[in-house]
Design a protein around this motif. Structure first.
Motif: not given
Length: 226
Positions: A214-215, A218
């Motif tokens: 997820e990091e 982004l």
């Protein structure tokens, strides 16, 4: 910016990542052929072939060729072996195998890329099963490197990975998001490689590296302008 991907064989998943301006067009002369260049000579191949036919001589070595020219008062500067993949320019030469004077510019051209593999100059040629893909990518990238306590790295000391968004492939705009994953190394004799990934393949790759998916997605979204 544009880059070239050269893939060697159909089974390879990664391709050599090359700066386009480092690729050149060269003459494709078989390295097994025995050809000498004759520099500084104004005579044409046809003229010299007629003289050779009249002489009924067979020229086997450079000194035979030199003697042939000198005996007929044909001026020249020097005789030297034609290098592998010479530049595409007009150049009088003698083909010992075919016993013919030729202009080497009559040979077909091929794309050639040279790079230093440690202490040796390696020559890559776009021929056979080697394929070329031209990609236009963003200047910005997402580094997949993380701090291991001593260095920023991916996959071991001195190894790095960078993710770019692909804008176009072979001058065709990319509609579905695709990415160029660059593998580079600081080790001597290494060369950057790359592969093209879909967004799903990027996710799989991040999971395989043990990254926070997820990091990094982004960051990929920022790269895509989303």
């Amino acid at each position: 910016m544009k880059k070239a991907l050269w893939k060697f064989g159909w089974e390879d998943t990664k391709s050599l990542l090359i700066n386009i301006d480092e690729i050149s067009e060269r003459l494709q002369i078989d390295e097994m052929e025995n050809i000498d260049a004759i520099e500084g000579c104004q005579a044409s191949p046809d003229e010299l072939n007629e003289l050779l036919k009249e002489s009924e001589l067979e020229l086997e070595y450079d000194w035979d060729l030199e003697e042939f020219l000198n005996e007929r008062n044909i001026p020249f500067e020097k005789i030297s072996a034609v290098p592998a993949y010479p530049e595409p320019k007009k150049q009088l030469a003698f083909d010992y195998k075919r016993q013919r004077f030729i202009d080497i510019s009559d040979y077909e051209t091929v794309k050639v890329y040279e790079w230093w593999e440690g202490t040796n100059l390696k020559t890559e040629v776009l021929e056979g099963e080697t394929t070329e893909t031209i990609v236009e990518i963003t200047d910005n990238y997402v580094s997949l490197d993380e701090w291991d306590g001593r260095n920023w790295t991916t996959g071991g000391m001195g190894h790095h990975q960078y993710l770019y968004k692909i804008i176009a492939i072979d001058d065709e705009p990319v509609e579905t998001p695709q990415f160029l994953l660059e593998y580079s190394s600081q080790w001597q004799g290494s060369h950057p490689y790359a592969e093209i990934l879909t967004l799903d393949e990027v996710k799989d790759h991040l999971e395989a590296l043990g990254r926070d998916v997820e990091e990094y997605l982004l960051k990929v979204g920022d790269l895509m302008g989303e």
